[in-house]
Design a protein around this motif. Structure first.
Motif, PDB file in Angstrom:
ATOM      1  N   LEU A   1       0.833  -1.210   0.000  1.00  0.00           N
ATOM      2  CA  LEU A   1       0.000   0.000   0.000  1.00  0.00           C
ATOM      3  C   LEU A   1       0.865   1.257   0.000  1.00  0.00           C
ATOM      4  O   LEU A   1       0.577   2.225  -0.709  1.00  0.00           O
ATOM      5  N   ARG A   2       1.928   1.248   0.760  1.00  0.00           N
ATOM      6  CA  ARG A   2       2.793   2.424   0.840  1.00  0.00           C
ATOM      7  C   ARG A   2       3.610   2.598  -0.443  1.00  0.00           C
ATOM      8  O   ARG A   2       3.977   3.712  -0.794  1.00  0.00           O
ATOM      9  N   ARG A   3       3.878   1.494  -1.113  1.00  0.00           N
ATOM     10  CA  ARG A   3       4.588   1.600  -2.391  1.00  0.00           C
ATOM     11  C   ARG A   3       3.683   2.187  -3.475  1.00  0.00           C
ATOM     12  O   ARG A   3       4.146   2.904  -4.370  1.00  0.00           O
ATOM     13  N   ALA A   4       2.380   1.904  -3.370  1.00  0.00           N
ATOM     14  CA  ALA A   4       1.431   2.414  -4.366  1.00  0.00           C
ATOM     15  C   ALA A   4       1.020   3.856  -4.083  1.00  0.00           C
ATOM     16  O   ALA A   4       0.673   4.601  -5.008  1.00  0.00           O
ATOM     17  N   ALA A   5       1.048   4.267  -2.820  1.00  0.00           N
ATOM     18  CA  ALA A   5       0.624   5.627  -2.454  1.00  0.00           C
ATOM     19  C   ALA A   5       1.677   6.641  -2.886  1.00  0.00           C
ATOM     20  O   ALA A   5       2.882   6.381  -2.833  1.00  0.00           O
ATOM     21  N   ARG A   6       1.195   7.811  -3.308  1.00  0.00           N
ATOM     22  CA  ARG A   6       2.091   8.876  -3.781  1.00  0.00           C
ATOM     23  C   ARG A   6       2.009  10.080  -2.867  1.00  0.00           C
ATOM     24  O   ARG A   6       0.931  10.433  -2.365  1.00  0.00           O
ATOM     25  N   VAL A   7       3.155  10.701  -2.643  1.00  0.00           N
ATOM     26  CA  VAL A   7       3.203  11.917  -1.831  1.00  0.00           C
ATOM     27  C   VAL A   7       2.725  13.063  -2.681  1.00  0.00           C
ATOM     28  O   VAL A   7       3.317  13.393  -3.706  1.00  0.00           O
ATOM     29  N   SER A   8       1.602  13.652  -2.286  1.00  0.00           N
ATOM     30  CA  SER A   8       1.019  14.725  -3.085  1.00  0.00           C
ATOM     31  C   SER A   8       1.969  15.918  -3.171  1.00  0.00           C
ATOM     32  O   SER A   8       2.570  16.323  -2.198  1.00  0.00           O
ATOM     33  N   GLY A   9       2.127  16.447  -4.374  1.00  0.00           N
ATOM     34  CA  GLY A   9       3.031  17.566  -4.601  1.00  0.00           C
ATOM     35  C   GLY A   9       4.438  17.115  -4.940  1.00  0.00           C
ATOM     36  O   GLY A   9       5.252  17.901  -5.395  1.00  0.00           O
ATOM     37  N   ASP A  10       4.753  15.840  -4.716  1.00  0.00           N
ATOM     38  CA  ASP A  10       6.082  15.316  -5.005  1.00  0.00           C
ATOM     39  C   ASP A  10       6.008  14.260  -6.103  1.00  0.00           C
ATOM     40  O   ASP A  10       6.820  14.247  -7.036  1.00  0.00           O
ATOM     41  N   GLY A  11       5.019  13.386  -6.013  1.00  0.00           N
ATOM     42  CA  GLY A  11       4.858  12.340  -7.006  1.00  0.00           C
ATOM     43  C   GLY A  11       5.634  11.082  -6.710  1.00  0.00           C
ATOM     44  O   GLY A  11       5.469  10.057  -7.372  1.00  0.00           O
ATOM     45  N   ARG A  12       6.498  11.106  -5.707  1.00  0.00           N
ATOM     46  CA  ARG A  12       7.260   9.928  -5.338  1.00  0.00           C
ATOM     47  C   ARG A  12       6.420   9.011  -4.452  1.00  0.00           C
ATOM     48  O   ARG A  12       5.466   9.435  -3.804  1.00  0.00           O
ATOM     49  N   SER A  13       6.815   7.762  -4.395  1.00  0.00           N
ATOM     50  CA  SER A  13       6.116   6.779  -3.577  1.00  0.00           C
ATOM     51  C   SER A  13       6.387   7.025  -2.096  1.00  0.00           C
ATOM     52  O   SER A  13       7.487   7.460  -1.713  1.00  0.00           O
ATOM     53  N   VAL A  14       5.383   6.733  -1.265  1.00  0.00           N
ATOM     54  CA  VAL A  14       5.568   6.835   0.183  1.00  0.00           C
ATOM     55  C   VAL A  14       6.683   5.899   0.637  1.00  0.00           C
ATOM     56  O   VAL A  14       7.413   6.188   1.590  1.00  0.00           O
ATOM     57  N   ALA A  15       6.845   4.769  -0.052  1.00  0.00           N
ATOM     58  CA  ALA A  15       7.878   3.793   0.300  1.00  0.00           C
ATOM     59  C   ALA A  15       9.284   4.324   0.063  1.00  0.00           C
ATOM     60  O   ALA A  15      10.258   3.709   0.501  1.00  0.00           O
ATOM     61  N   GLU A  16       9.421   5.457  -0.622  1.00  0.00           N
ATOM     62  CA  GLU A  16      10.730   6.071  -0.835  1.00  0.00           C
ATOM     63  C   GLU A  16      11.104   7.023   0.294  1.00  0.00           C
ATOM     64  O   GLU A  16      12.119   7.718   0.211  1.00  0.00           O
ATOM     65  N   TYR A  17      10.304   7.054   1.337  1.00  0.00           N
ATOM     66  CA  TYR A  17      10.531   7.938   2.482  1.00  0.00           C
ATOM     67  C   TYR A  17      10.719   7.119   3.764  1.00  0.00           C
ATOM     68  O   TYR A  17      10.106   6.059   3.931  1.00  0.00           O
ATOM     69  N   VAL A  18      11.541   7.641   4.659  1.00  0.00           N
ATOM     70  CA  VAL A  18      11.714   7.051   5.990  1.00  0.00           C
ATOM     71  C   VAL A  18      10.633   7.630   6.891  1.00  0.00           C
ATOM     72  O   VAL A  18      10.533   8.858   7.034  1.00  0.00           O
ATOM     73  N   PRO A  19       9.786   6.786   7.519  1.00  0.00           N
ATOM     74  CA  PRO A  19       8.685   7.315   8.320  1.00  0.00           C
ATOM     75  C   PRO A  19       9.078   7.560   9.781  1.00  0.00           C
ATOM     76  O   PRO A  19       9.862   6.813  10.364  1.00  0.00           O
ATOM     77  N   PHE A  20       8.513   8.617  10.345  1.00  0.00           N
ATOM     78  CA  PHE A  20       8.659   8.933  11.766  1.00  0.00           C
ATOM     79  C   PHE A  20       7.272   9.196  12.342  1.00  0.00           C
ATOM     80  O   PHE A  20       6.408   9.782  11.673  1.00  0.00           O
ATOM     81  N   PHE A  21       7.058   8.790  13.600  1.00  0.00           N
ATOM     82  CA  PHE A  21       5.865   9.200  14.333  1.00  0.00           C
ATOM     83  C   PHE A  21       6.061  10.634  14.818  1.00  0.00           C
ATOM     84  O   PHE A  21       7.186  11.112  14.956  1.00  0.00           O
ATOM     85  N   LEU A  22       4.944  11.289  15.116  1.00  0.00           N
ATOM     86  CA  LEU A  22       4.993  12.617  15.734  1.00  0.00           C
ATOM     87  C   LEU A  22       4.653  12.549  17.218  1.00  0.00           C
ATOM     88  O   LEU A  22       4.604  13.582  17.895  1.00  0.00           O
ATOM     89  N   SER A  23       4.413  11.346  17.708  1.00  0.00           N
ATOM     90  CA  SER A  23       4.105  11.162  19.133  1.00  0.00           C
ATOM     91  C   SER A  23       4.623   9.797  19.562  1.00  0.00           C
ATOM     92  O   SER A  23       4.533   8.823  18.800  1.00  0.00           O
ATOM     93  N   PRO A  24       5.142   9.679  20.796  1.00  0.00           N
ATOM     94  CA  PRO A  24       5.561   8.366  21.295  1.00  0.00           C
ATOM     95  C   PRO A  24       4.376   7.468  21.620  1.00  0.00           C
ATOM     96  O   PRO A  24       4.566   6.312  21.994  1.00  0.00           O
ATOM     97  N   ASN A  25       3.153   8.012  21.479  1.00  0.00           N
ATOM     98  CA  ASN A  25       1.936   7.234  21.720  1.00  0.00           C
ATOM     99  C   ASN A  25       1.161   6.996  20.426  1.00  0.00           C
ATOM    100  O   ASN A  25      -0.063   6.840  20.459  1.00  0.00           O
ATOM    101  N   ALA A  26       1.856   6.980  19.290  1.00  0.00           N
ATOM    102  CA  ALA A  26       1.201   6.765  17.997  1.00  0.00           C
ATOM    103  C   ALA A  26       0.383   5.471  18.030  1.00  0.00           C
ATOM    104  O   ALA A  26       0.733   4.513  18.725  1.00  0.00           O
ATOM    105  N   THR A  27      -0.694   5.462  17.259  1.00  0.00           N
ATOM    106  CA  THR A  27      -1.637   4.341  17.333  1.00  0.00           C
ATOM    107  C   THR A  27      -1.005   3.014  16.902  1.00  0.00           C
ATOM    108  O   THR A  27      -1.318   1.962  17.469  1.00  0.00           O
TER     109      THR A  27
END
Length: 327
Positions: A122-148
């Motif tokens: 799913l993350r490989r298919a999703a695109r970052v709006s305004g960039d056009g690159r795949s979400v899988a081309e990014y390193v993900p970080f949470f914004l909270s230590p209590n992320a779901t």
């Protein structure tokens, strides 16, 4: 003997000869209240300094309406912490490589993979709006230590986004790699600048002589060999692979997205949000490794001895307890 007036009255009883002195009544003075002060520093108005009223500007018919200045936010999003979760068994390989790699940049799967195969697709298919690159081309970080997603791991709850290995792991088997928005932004900008300098670096004389023999197509190929480096992070208001998720993929929109998430009253959206860093994150941008207890801290310190990276290792149990547990 009393004096007698010409009218034969004694003792100044004659009103004509001895008129009473008429006293004029005093004019009542109207009391005025002292004006209320808007602050203790405002001076009282005096006769020399009457209270001033602000006159309303006169609007001429047909003239454009004045534009109100936009309020400048005082929220300093640069200090927002960001959190990358990984299993402790993955830490040695990360340190050896010297960076956190995006999913699509991995040459081998981690020892313990947190994401389920369907999530990666799913993350490989999703695109970052305004960039056009795949979400899988990014390193993900949470914004909270209590992320779901992390809460599902801590509570050992079923979550389709998580791999089976993750469901069987205890919370203390994981570590949090922590940085800040400012540290990431500055590090990515420095990285992009270094790539540009490297691409435009002058060659020596021998290379110049060889370059003269190169054909134009080969020169173009050499130019294309320079790796693409995106220096702009992206911020989401939900799961990056979600169909309704919005992206802030420019410096201005990313900052506004962070401000919106931090200002949210109930704080629910920030638990789903992500900060995405393109390609890779050098380990020198990680300033802190959060662990569950002293035993894990000693283990992490032992792993760090074999590397040149020396981030602070801190024990912070609340990050590793489910929200249902008493703190």
């Amino acid at each position: 003997m009393d004096d007698e007036c010409i009218h034969g009255l004694e003792g100044q009883l004659c009103a004509l000869c001895f008129p009473k002195v008429v006293t004029e009544p005093l004019t009542p003075v109207k009391k005025t209240r002292a004006p209320k002060l808007s602050s203790l520093r405002d001076p009282l108005p005096t006769a020399a300094m009457p209270a001033a009223r602000t006159a309303r500007p006169v609007r001429v018919a047909g003239a454009p309406r004045p534009v109100r200045a936009e309020k400048v936010s005082t929220d300093n999003v640069d200090e927002q912490r960001v959190y990358h979760l990984t299993h402790i068994s993955n830490l040695g390989a990360i340190l050896q490589d010297g960076r956190l790699l995006a999913n699509d940049a991995l040459t081998a799967r981690p020892t313990v993979d947190i994401s389920a195969p369907g999530t990666r697709d799913l993350r490989r298919a999703a695109r970052v709006s305004g960039d056009g690159r795949s979400v899988a081309e990014y390193v993900p970080f949470f914004l909270s230590p209590n992320a779901t997603v992390w809460e599902s791991v801590r509570a050992e709850a079923a979550d389709p986004r998580l791999a089976r290995d993750t469901h069987g792991s205890e919370a203390f088997d994981f570590v949090m790699l922590v940085s800040t928005v400012k540290k990431i932004n500055e590090g990515m900008a420095a990285r992009a600048a270094a790539e540009i300098v490297s691409a435009n670096a002058p060659v020596d004389e021998a290379q110049d002589l060889t370059a003269q023999d190169l054909t134009a197509p080969d020169a173009d190929a050499a130019e294309e060999a320079v790796p693409f480096v995106a220096s702009v992070i992206a911020v989401t208001n939900g799961d990056a692979a979600g169909a309704l998720t919005r992206f802030g993929a420019t410096p201005a929109t990313a900052e506004r997205m962070l401000q919106t998430l931090r200002a949210e009253a109930d704080g629910a959206m920030i638990l789903e949000a992500e900060l995405l860093v393109p390609d890779a994150v050098p380990m020198d941008l990680i300033t802190l490794i959060g662990v569950c207890n002293d035993n894990v801290r000693e283990t992490v310190r032992g792993i760090l001895k074999a590397s040149s990276y020396k981030p602070k290792v801190a024990v912070y149990p609340p990050w590793f307890h489910t929200s249902a547990d008493p703190q």
